[in-house]
Design an enzyme around this catalytic site. Structure first.
Site, PDB file in Angstrom:
ATOM      1  N   GLU A  37      -0.230   4.322   7.603  1.00 45.14           N
ATOM      2  CA  GLU A  37      -0.832   3.837   6.655  1.00 45.14           C
ATOM      3  C   GLU A  37      -2.506   3.589   6.885  1.00 45.14           C
ATOM      4  O   GLU A  37      -2.580   3.091   7.836  1.00 45.14           O
ATOM      5  CB  GLU A  37      -0.290   2.549   6.209  1.00 45.14           C
ATOM      6  CG  GLU A  37      -1.027   1.650   5.170  1.00 45.14           C
ATOM      7  CD  GLU A  37      -1.291   2.263   3.965  1.00 45.14           C
ATOM      8  OE1 GLU A  37      -2.470   2.004   3.342  1.00 45.14           O
ATOM      9  OE2 GLU A  37      -0.666   3.130   3.333  1.00 45.14           O
ATOM     10  N   ARG A 111       3.030  -5.364  -7.508  1.00 49.86           N
ATOM     11  CA  ARG A 111       3.004  -4.446  -6.347  1.00 49.86           C
ATOM     12  C   ARG A 111       3.032  -4.984  -5.268  1.00 49.86           C
ATOM     13  O   ARG A 111       3.788  -4.354  -4.471  1.00 49.86           O
ATOM     14  CB  ARG A 111       1.814  -3.419  -6.712  1.00 49.86           C
ATOM     15  CG  ARG A 111       1.884  -2.070  -5.844  1.00 49.86           C
ATOM     16  CD  ARG A 111       0.815  -1.123  -6.304  1.00 49.86           C
ATOM     17  NE  ARG A 111       0.714  -0.645  -7.664  1.00 49.86           N
ATOM     18  CZ  ARG A 111       1.153   0.562  -7.884  1.00 49.86           C
ATOM     19  NH1 ARG A 111       1.725   1.264  -6.843  1.00 49.86           N
ATOM     20  NH2 ARG A 111       1.376   0.927  -9.123  1.00 49.86           N
ATOM     21  N   TYR A 217       3.170  -6.697 -19.885  1.00 42.66           N
ATOM     22  CA  TYR A 217       4.518  -6.978 -19.495  1.00 42.66           C
ATOM     23  C   TYR A 217       4.764  -8.315 -18.598  1.00 42.66           C
ATOM     24  O   TYR A 217       3.713  -8.356 -17.835  1.00 42.66           O
ATOM     25  CB  TYR A 217       5.454  -5.976 -18.932  1.00 42.66           C
ATOM     26  CG  TYR A 217       5.011  -5.124 -17.710  1.00 42.66           C
ATOM     27  CD1 TYR A 217       5.022  -5.657 -16.495  1.00 42.66           C
ATOM     28  CD2 TYR A 217       4.261  -3.781 -18.044  1.00 42.66           C
ATOM     29  CE1 TYR A 217       4.498  -4.900 -15.361  1.00 42.66           C
ATOM     30  CE2 TYR A 217       3.534  -3.379 -16.728  1.00 42.66           C
ATOM     31  CZ  TYR A 217       3.871  -3.657 -15.675  1.00 42.66           C
ATOM     32  OH  TYR A 217       3.436  -2.953 -14.558  1.00 42.66           O
ATOM     33  N   ASP A 297       3.057  10.700  -6.726  1.00 43.68           N
ATOM     34  CA  ASP A 297       1.579  11.100  -7.321  1.00 43.68           C
ATOM     35  C   ASP A 297       1.172  12.388  -6.566  1.00 43.68           C
ATOM     36  O   ASP A 297       0.177  12.912  -7.157  1.00 43.68           O
ATOM     37  CB  ASP A 297       0.921   9.872  -7.415  1.00 43.68           C
ATOM     38  CG  ASP A 297       1.073   8.913  -8.528  1.00 43.68           C
ATOM     39  OD1 ASP A 297       2.065   9.401  -9.266  1.00 43.68           O
ATOM     40  OD2 ASP A 297       0.592   7.813  -8.313  1.00 43.68           O
TER      41      ASP A 297
END
Length: 407
Positions: A37, A111, A217, A297
Site C-alpha cells: 500500500e 469507507r 444514503y 476498478d
C-alpha cells in the site's frame, strides 16, 4: 533474485476494498498474499460505500459480516424523487423484503470503517504500508516490483488492485485510457440530525432532474450520518489532468437552483472544496499481461451511478482466488484467462448499465422523462433494472443477465 530481495508467491498492489478482500479470499484457499500500500495509513477515498447483497453475502462467507454490520446501516428503502418538487417517483423496500429475497442486507458504511474491518481480518503483518510501487517488469518466472524508496520485491503473481487510477493498468495497457464522462460530483457527509427537511433519512435516495442528481444514503452503526454525492452535467470538458480539483463552495449549488429544500439543505450543511471528475474506462480485451493481472476498478472502473464499484471488486476476488488456487505456478496464464472468462460479461454489463443511468436520470422534461417516472413507480422496476445486479451470487457465477434500462 538476490538474497536481500523479498519474494512472495502473490503480491497485491493496493490495500483498498478489493485488495483486502482478495487477501481474505486467498487465505480461505490456503494462499498467503502480501499487500503493498502506497500510503502511510489507510485513508478513505470517496467517503462511503453502499454494499449490496452481491457483496455482503461474500463477506458472510469470509467471516467479516458480523463486524461489518456493527459499523453499517441497513437501508430501509430505495427511493427515487423529483429533485424539484420532492414527489416520490418510485419506492422499493430494501429492508426485510430485500434480505429475504437476496439473503443479506443493503448496507451503508464509511469507507474507513470498512477498510478497518477488512484490514484487521487480514492482519497487519500482511499489509506493508508506505510501499509506493513505481514500476514492474518480468524476469523469468518472477515479476520484479520497483518501489519509490529504491528497494525491490519479487513475486510469482502480481494483482493490480490499485483502483481506477491504477499504475498496474497502465503497465498492462501501455497508456492511460481514462475518459471523462461529461459529469462531475461533489461529496459530503452530514449528521442525520442536521437534515430536518429530509424525508426518509434512513433510505437510499436519488433526487433527479435535467441538470443533475443527488444520491445519498445513511451510514454508521446507528445510521447517524448521511453520505451524499451531488452529480452535475458540468463541465463539458474536464479542465485538468487531476481527477479531483479545488472548487468554490458555491459551485455545488448552481446545478440544483430551485430544487427541493431537502436538497439545498443537504448541500448547504457542509462546506465542499473539491470537485470530482466522474471518469470511465473502456472495457479491456484482456486483464492480464504475463504474471500480472487486474482486479476491481483497475480492470473495469465504473461511474458511480449504480453504486457498484466496490461491489464488483468484491465479486472479482472470489473468482480470482478460486482460479489461483488451481493455477500452475509455472504459468498462471490459464488461471487468469479463466478468471476473466468468469467475470468479463458480468462486469461489462454492469459498466454499461452504470454509464446509462446518468442519461436516464438526467432526461429533460417531456415524454421520455414521463415514461421513466412511470417505470420507476411500477411494481416491476426493481426486478427489471436492479435485481440482476443485487441477486448475483459470486460463489455460483449466476445472475449475469442485465435488465432493461429504466427509460
Amino acid at each position: 533474485m538476490t538474497q536481500d530481495m523479498p519474494h512472495d508467491d502473490v503480491v497485491i498492489i493496493g490495500a483498498g476494498i478489493g485488495g483486502l478482500t482478495l487477501a481474505l479470499a486467498l487465505r480461505e484457499r490456503g494462499i498467503g498474499a502480501t499487500i503493498l500500500e502506497r500510503t502511510a495509513e489507510l485513508r478513505e477515498v470517496g467517503a462511503a460505500v453502499a454494499l449490496s447483497a452481491n457483496a455482503t453475502t461474500l463477506f458472510r462467507r469470509l467471516g467479516v459480516l458480523d463486524a461489518l454490520e456493527e459499523v453499517s446501516w441497513a437501508q430501509s428503502d430505495l427511493i427515487f424523487r423529483d429533485g424539484r418538487t420532492g414527489a416520490t417517483l418510485g419506492r422499493t423496500p430494501v429492508g426485510a423484503t430485500y434480505r429475504a429475497r437476496f439473503g443479506a442486507d443493503y448496507l451503508g458504511v464509511h469507507r474507513a470503517d470498512l477498510q478497518r474491518v477488512l484490514s484487521e481480518a487480514v492482519g497487519s503483518d500482511r499489509i506493508l504500508m508506505s510501499r509506493h510501487v513505481t514500476g514492474l517488469r518480468e524476469e523469468g518466472a518472477h515479476v520484479l516490483i520497483d518501489l519509490a524508496d529504491g528497494s525491490r520485491r519479487t513475486a510469482g503473481v502480481v494483482v493490480g488492485a490499485d483502483g481506477a487510477r491504477s499504475l498496474v493498468r497502465r503497465w498492462v495497457v501501455g497508456h492511460d485510457d481514462a475518459i471523462y464522462s461529461g459529469r462531475s460530483g461533489f461529496r459530503g457527509i452530514i449528521p442525520t440530525e442536521q437534515l430536518s427537511e429530509l424525508p426518509d433519512p434512513h433510505a437510499i435516495q436519488f433526487w433527479i432532474g435535467p441538470t443533475g442528481h443527488l444520491l445519498h444514503y445513511a451510514m454508521g452503526g446507528e445510521g447517524q450520518d448521511v453520505n451524499f454525492l451531488a452529480v452535475s452535467r458540468t463541465p463539458e470538458r474536464w479542465p485538468a489532468d487531476e481527477w479531483v480539483v479545488p472548487a468554490r463552495d458555491e459551485e455545488k449549488f448552481a446545478p440544483f437552483a430551485g430544487w427541493h429544500p431537502a436538497v439545498t439543505q443537504m448541500l448547504g450543511a457542509v462546506e465542499v472544496t473539491q470537485r470530482w471528475a466522474l471518469m470511465r474506462r473502456p472495457p479491456l480485451p484482456t486483464w492480464h499481461r504475463g504474471r500480472v493481472v487486474l482486479l476491481g476498478d483497475a480492470a473495469h472502473a465504473l461511474v458511480p451511478h449504480h453504486g457498484q464499484g466496490a461491489n464488483q471488486a468484491i465479486e472479482d476476488t472470489w473468482a480470482l482466488a478460486e482460479e489461483l488456487a488451481t493455477a500452475d505456478p509455472r504459468d498462471p496464464t490459464a488461471a487468469f484467462e479463466a478468471y476473466e472468462g468468469r467475470r468479463r460479461l458480468r462486469t461489462r454489463a454492469v459498466q454499461f448499465a452504470s454509464w446509462q443511468v446518468a442519461e436516464v436520470l438526467h432526461l429533460p422534461d417531456g415524454p421520455e422523462a414521463d415514461a421513466r417516472n412511470a417505470h420507476m413507480g411500477s411494481s416491476s422496476y426493481f426486478e427489471d433494472t436492479l435485481a440482476w445486479i443485487h441477486g448475483y451470487d459470486p460463489t455460483h457465477d449466476s445472475g449475469i443477465r442485465p435488465g432493461r434500462l429504466s427509460r
